[in-house]
Design a protein around this motif. Sequence first.
Motif, PDB file in Angstrom:
ATOM      1  N   ALA A 319       7.441  -3.587 -12.276  1.00  0.00           N
ATOM      2  CA  ALA A 319       6.704  -2.579 -13.047  1.00  0.00           C
ATOM      3  C   ALA A 319       5.390  -3.143 -13.578  1.00  0.00           C
ATOM      4  O   ALA A 319       4.373  -2.436 -13.619  1.00  0.00           O
ATOM      5  N   CYS A 320       5.391  -4.406 -13.987  1.00  0.00           N
ATOM      6  CA  CYS A 320       4.152  -5.008 -14.501  1.00  0.00           C
ATOM      7  C   CYS A 320       3.101  -5.118 -13.407  1.00  0.00           C
ATOM      8  O   CYS A 320       1.901  -4.958 -13.671  1.00  0.00           O
ATOM      9  N   HIS A 321       3.546  -5.370 -12.184  1.00  0.00           N
ATOM     10  CA  HIS A 321       2.586  -5.442 -11.080  1.00  0.00           C
ATOM     11  C   HIS A 321       2.022  -4.059 -10.762  1.00  0.00           C
ATOM     12  O   HIS A 321       0.842  -3.928 -10.410  1.00  0.00           O
ATOM     13  N   ILE A 322       2.843  -3.029 -10.901  1.00  0.00           N
ATOM     14  CA  ILE A 322       2.343  -1.665 -10.690  1.00  0.00           C
ATOM     15  C   ILE A 322       1.298  -1.323 -11.747  1.00  0.00           C
ATOM     16  O   ILE A 322       0.248  -0.732 -11.439  1.00  0.00           O
ATOM     17  N   ILE A 323       1.563  -1.674 -13.001  1.00  0.00           N
ATOM     18  CA  ILE A 323       0.569  -1.445 -14.060  1.00  0.00           C
ATOM     19  C   ILE A 323      -0.718  -2.200 -13.743  1.00  0.00           C
ATOM     20  O   ILE A 323      -1.831  -1.691 -13.948  1.00  0.00           O
ATOM     21  N   ASN A 324      -0.571  -3.399 -13.221  1.00  0.00           N
ATOM     22  CA  ASN A 324      -1.743  -4.191 -12.847  1.00  0.00           C
ATOM     23  C   ASN A 324      -2.571  -3.476 -11.780  1.00  0.00           C
ATOM     24  O   ASN A 324      -3.806  -3.411 -11.869  1.00  0.00           O
ATOM     25  N   LEU A 325      -1.906  -2.916 -10.785  1.00  0.00           N
ATOM     26  CA  LEU A 325      -2.622  -2.201  -9.724  1.00  0.00           C
ATOM     27  C   LEU A 325      -3.290  -0.940 -10.260  1.00  0.00           C
ATOM     28  O   LEU A 325      -4.413  -0.595  -9.854  1.00  0.00           O
ATOM     29  N   ILE A 326      -2.611  -0.245 -11.168  1.00  0.00           N
ATOM     30  CA  ILE A 326      -3.182   0.979 -11.742  1.00  0.00           C
ATOM     31  C   ILE A 326      -4.464   0.666 -12.507  1.00  0.00           C
ATOM     32  O   ILE A 326      -5.500   1.325 -12.328  1.00  0.00           O
ATOM     33  N   LEU A 440       7.301  -5.270 -21.153  1.00  0.00           N
ATOM     34  CA  LEU A 440       8.121  -5.325 -19.943  1.00  0.00           C
ATOM     35  C   LEU A 440       8.176  -6.717 -19.329  1.00  0.00           C
ATOM     36  O   LEU A 440       8.905  -6.928 -18.353  1.00  0.00           O
ATOM     37  N   SER A 441       7.422  -7.664 -19.885  1.00  0.00           N
ATOM     38  CA  SER A 441       7.445  -9.037 -19.374  1.00  0.00           C
ATOM     39  C   SER A 441       8.448  -9.911 -20.106  1.00  0.00           C
ATOM     40  O   SER A 441       8.543 -11.106 -19.806  1.00  0.00           O
ATOM     41  N   ILE A 455       6.539   4.478 -18.723  1.00  0.00           N
ATOM     42  CA  ILE A 455       5.990   5.337 -17.664  1.00  0.00           C
ATOM     43  C   ILE A 455       5.505   6.657 -18.254  1.00  0.00           C
ATOM     44  O   ILE A 455       4.410   7.150 -17.928  1.00  0.00           O
ATOM     45  N   ILE A 456       6.312   7.231 -19.140  1.00  0.00           N
ATOM     46  CA  ILE A 456       5.928   8.502 -19.765  1.00  0.00           C
ATOM     47  C   ILE A 456       4.694   8.321 -20.642  1.00  0.00           C
ATOM     48  O   ILE A 456       3.783   9.162 -20.645  1.00  0.00           O
ATOM     49  N   GLU A 457       4.636   7.222 -21.389  1.00  0.00           N
ATOM     50  CA  GLU A 457       3.473   6.974 -22.243  1.00  0.00           C
ATOM     51  C   GLU A 457       2.206   6.791 -21.410  1.00  0.00           C
ATOM     52  O   GLU A 457       1.131   7.295 -21.780  1.00  0.00           O
ATOM     53  N   ILE A 458       2.314   6.088 -20.297  1.00  0.00           N
ATOM     54  CA  ILE A 458       1.140   5.874 -19.444  1.00  0.00           C
ATOM     55  C   ILE A 458       0.674   7.194 -18.836  1.00  0.00           C
ATOM     56  O   ILE A 458      -0.538   7.477 -18.760  1.00  0.00           O
ATOM     57  N   ALA A 459       1.626   8.029 -18.408  1.00  0.00           N
ATOM     58  CA  ALA A 459       1.248   9.329 -17.839  1.00  0.00           C
ATOM     59  C   ALA A 459       0.519  10.182 -18.871  1.00  0.00           C
ATOM     60  O   ALA A 459      -0.526  10.798 -18.577  1.00  0.00           O
ATOM     61  N   LEU A 483       0.749   7.881  -9.070  1.00  0.00           N
ATOM     62  CA  LEU A 483       1.599   8.767  -8.275  1.00  0.00           C
ATOM     63  C   LEU A 483       2.148   8.067  -7.034  1.00  0.00           C
ATOM     64  O   LEU A 483       3.236   8.407  -6.549  1.00  0.00           O
ATOM     65  N   LYS A 484       1.429   7.102  -6.527  1.00  0.00           N
ATOM     66  CA  LYS A 484       1.893   6.394  -5.337  1.00  0.00           C
ATOM     67  C   LYS A 484       3.212   5.677  -5.600  1.00  0.00           C
ATOM     68  O   LYS A 484       4.097   5.657  -4.727  1.00  0.00           O
ATOM     69  N   TYR A 485       3.362   5.122  -6.796  1.00  0.00           N
ATOM     70  CA  TYR A 485       4.552   4.321  -7.082  1.00  0.00           C
ATOM     71  C   TYR A 485       5.557   5.037  -7.983  1.00  0.00           C
ATOM     72  O   TYR A 485       6.759   4.742  -7.913  1.00  0.00           O
TER      73      TYR A 485
END
Length: 526
Positions: A319-326, A440-441, A455-459, A483-485
């Motif tokens: 999840a942290c890597h997904i946040i990094n990509l976003i 999350l780390s 996830i809800i907070e980021i959305a 949305l991709k992930y």
Amino acid sequence: MGGVGDDEEDLQAGQEELFGRNANAPIDLVDAGDGEGDAGVAGSAAGAGASVDRDTESTGAKRNRPRTSDVWEDYEKIFRIENGKRIRFQVKCLHCGKFYAASSNFGTGTLKRHRAACSIRNKKSRSSQSLLQFSSDGSLGNWEYSLEVARTQLCRLIARLDLPLGFGDCDAFEEFIKLAHNPRFATVSRQTTSRDLVKYYTDRRNKVTETLAAASCVALTSDIWSGNAKEDYLSVVAHFVSADWDLEKRIIGLRLIDVSHNGDNIAERVLAVLQEFGLTNKVVSLTLDNASANTSAMNILSPQISGYVGTLFLHQRCACHIINLIVKSGLKRISYYLDAFRITISFLNSSNQRIASYKSYCIIVNERPRKFQLDMDMRWNSTYLMLKHLVPHKQSFSVFIQNHYPRGEGSPMLLTDAHWYVAEHILTFLELFYDSTVALSAVYDPTSSLILHHIIEIAGHLNNYENDSLFRSVVVPMKDKFLKYWRDIPLLYSITFIMDPRANLRGLNKALFCYLTSLVLITLLI
């Protein structure tokens, strides 16, 4: 004459233990060179004409000189007269009475080895007053210096701080330990430390194997890291719950991967680690980043490590890597806003004189000096930290740069109020992503039940900035990556959310409603 009383015997024994067996002998006032008036012969092994002297030694016509080694405190020196000279040729242990050859040109190695192995001396040492220490369970016990423990802890110190193998033989380290902690410390050579490290690694690996054998299941994480020697290593970390219901982790693999980072090579090394520790049938999940090679590796590994729960939860994306990509997808759109800060920080850090001048200026304006670090392309949170440290010093930093940065006459200031306005808004925008990454780390706290919350907070956060004039172009690529992930929430996130007593099934229904609402808005506004 009456017999010697018990108290007198105890007093005499204590006197001998403290001052030696010759404590009552008369002091020899005759010059050492005369060879007369010496104390009596120390046992038949000394031979005729031998004398005892514990404190000094004479060589020829030179005056007596004291011995420097502390080993002589446990021995009687025995002398004899040769050619009119008083020569030491033998010693006697004050504890067990054994004799050893000890000519003046001999070393003290044999004497030190006997002193360390002398059972009577060691028994006396144990019966004397010792230091106290608290054990890990809180109990109180005696502390005794152990060379084995010292060498083991030296291995741990070298491994944890990445110190040279010869650190235990360093003069400065020896002086520090002997003067400040323990005068009995013995230096450890580089070769000995190398052998100790191998032994310690083997012992620890065996203990880890036993610990993991008692665990019913494990969750794995894996990633590839680059070392200082420009070599890449694949790490495998096992997370499990102990018998005491504590969340534990063990690094069970750090394998060199000096070939292509493709799925076959990654799967081969991960599987080798799992087979070494007997974990192929205990894997609940394997968390990897979102590289395509990891997806290929999971396709290879799944049939071989899915014996515990199947493939339902087996492959988890970090999840942290997904946040990094976003976040990185959005920072590309506002990178030019931050170039002025990068230029000024580089200008300040490029000269030690400028750093010293800025420090002096901060002291003058009654502000705490600090250094500023540039951000890195690989880590978006370094951009957040750069701004977080810089914004509170905007007044002093701007004035210093204005007075020291070379610019042409009439050219605009490098840092204006508009720059700081943008920096403050970017800092506020990135704060939620940074807090989610930190939460999350966590390693020793359960985080799977928290992912759905973040996830809800980021959305919702992305929806709130949709109409912001500064971030409108930034949010669009970030939503695409979101949305991709996370268009489809992984089933594991929902199950762990329900198991959290603060949420349960009713909380999941509310959370999903909020998420679907945000998801609809994200989809419509792209």
